[in-house]
Scaffold this motif. Structure first.
Motif, short mmCIF file in Angstrom:
data_model
loop_
_atom_site.label_atom_id
_atom_site.label_comp_id
_atom_site.label_asym_id
_atom_site.label_seq_id
_atom_site.Cartn_x
_atom_site.Cartn_y
_atom_site.Cartn_z
N LYS A 97 68.26 41.13 -40.30
CA LYS A 97 68.55 41.91 -41.51
C LYS A 97 68.02 43.33 -41.42
CE LYS A 97 68.61 37.87 -44.48
NZ LYS A 97 67.58 36.96 -44.90
N HIS A 98 67.93 43.85 -40.22
CA HIS A 98 67.54 45.25 -40.02
C HIS A 98 68.82 46.03 -39.78
CE1 HIS A 98 65.75 48.79 -38.09
NE2 HIS A 98 64.64 48.46 -38.73
N LYS A 99 68.82 47.33 -40.03
CA LYS A 99 70.05 48.10 -39.81
C LYS A 99 70.45 48.10 -38.32
CE LYS A 99 67.98 52.64 -39.18
NZ LYS A 99 68.06 53.44 -38.15
N VAL A 100 69.49 47.91 -37.44
CA VAL A 100 69.81 47.78 -36.01
C VAL A 100 70.20 46.33 -35.76
CG1 VAL A 100 68.88 47.91 -33.67
CG2 VAL A 100 68.20 49.61 -35.37
N PRO A 101 71.47 46.10 -35.39
CA PRO A 101 71.90 44.71 -35.23
C PRO A 101 71.19 44.01 -34.08
CG PRO A 101 73.65 46.23 -34.58
CD PRO A 101 72.54 47.07 -35.14
N PRO A 148 60.85 30.87 -35.23
CA PRO A 148 62.23 30.40 -35.40
C PRO A 148 63.28 31.43 -35.00
CG PRO A 148 60.90 29.79 -37.30
CD PRO A 148 60.03 30.64 -36.43
N ASP A 149 63.01 32.71 -35.19
CA ASP A 149 64.02 33.74 -34.88
C ASP A 149 64.02 34.17 -33.42
OD1 ASP A 149 64.58 33.72 -37.57
OD2 ASP A 149 63.33 35.47 -38.02
N GLU A 150 62.99 33.82 -32.69
CA GLU A 150 62.90 34.27 -31.30
C GLU A 150 63.77 33.40 -30.38
OE1 GLU A 150 58.57 36.33 -30.72
OE2 GLU A 150 58.57 34.14 -30.80
N TYR A 151 64.16 34.00 -29.28
CA TYR A 151 64.88 33.22 -28.26
C TYR A 151 64.62 33.83 -26.89
CZ TYR A 151 68.49 36.78 -29.19
OH TYR A 151 69.15 37.96 -29.38
#
Ligand SMILES: Cc1cc2nc3c(=O)[nH]c(=O)nc-3n(C[C@H](O)[C@H](O)[C@H](O)COP(=O)(O)O)c2cc1C
Length: 192
Positions: A97-101, A148-151
């Motif tokens: 949810k940052h402006k940088v996709p 959870p968001d890391e990969y």
């Protein structure tokens, strides 16, 4: 090395080493190389990445994670995880949810991984970037204690360069005109 253009020389010479010896860069050496990554192009300077260092028995956690994900062949995966004295997990730590996709943030992490491999090569170490179908499984995710968001983008296996491999690798010539195309000022006329 070409003293006047060390980056070009390192890029031209870079090669992977699937087999490495048991010596590895110290944590202090690794810290210096990672500090150099401050210059990586990074939209909004998010630094959306991190590297997890695994040595000794810590590498077994990777092997156990791979075996759990595969549902067996524990010895095989433990052996895979310990084929280099130092294993660096390459992690994308995106800001959602940052402006940088996220795809741009992943591009930064990929640049970090390539550049770190190049720096290690230049410093005389052997590396091999590996992935596989189990890379993004929940078991492997948990083994690395990722949020959870890391990969993962895979692992850089790092060690000493065996004597017999201390030579450049023959490369298929690259025709720059195939990879560098040019857009004309106006589109060519379509069929008449
Ligand atoms: C993202 C990524 C994942 C890779 N995963 C594997 C892999 O799992 N197994 C493999 O044999 N090579 C893999 N490679 C390729 C090797 O790291 C290496 O680049 C290849 O063997 C060619 O050798 P070279 O780097 O000396 O040209 C991967 C490369 C990248 C960039």
């Amino acid at each position: 090395m070409n003293e006047s253009a060390p980056a070009a020389a390192a890029v031209r010479d870079r090669r992977s080493h699937s087999k490495v010896t048991d010596t590895a860069p110290s944590r202090a050496e690794l810290r210096d190389l990672i500090a150099a990554l401050a210059s990586i192009a990074d939209h909004s300077g998010l630094r959306p990445w991190r590297i997890i260092e695994m040595r000794g028995d810590a590498r077994l956690r990777l092997g156990e994670g791979l075996a759990a994900a595969a549902g067996g062949k524990r010895e095989k995966y433990l052996a895979k995880a310990t084929r280099a004295p130092l294993v660096l997990a390459l992690v994308v730590s995106p800001r959602l949810k940052h402006k940088v996709p996220v795809w741009e943030q992943e591009a930064v992490a990929s640049g970090v991984a390539h550049t770190l491999g190049l720096l290690l090569h230049e410093a005389g170490w052997g590396t091999f970037w590996r992935t596989g179908s189990l890379t993004r499984t929940p078991e492997v995710h948990a083994a690395h204690e990722l949020s959870p968001d890391e990969y993962l983008l895979g692992w850089l296996y790092v060690g000493g360069v065996p004597e017999r491999d201390r030579k450049p690798k023959p490369r298929k010539p690259l025709d720059p005109d195939r990879y560098l195309t040019e857009l004309e000022p106006s589109a060519p006329a379509g069929p008449q």
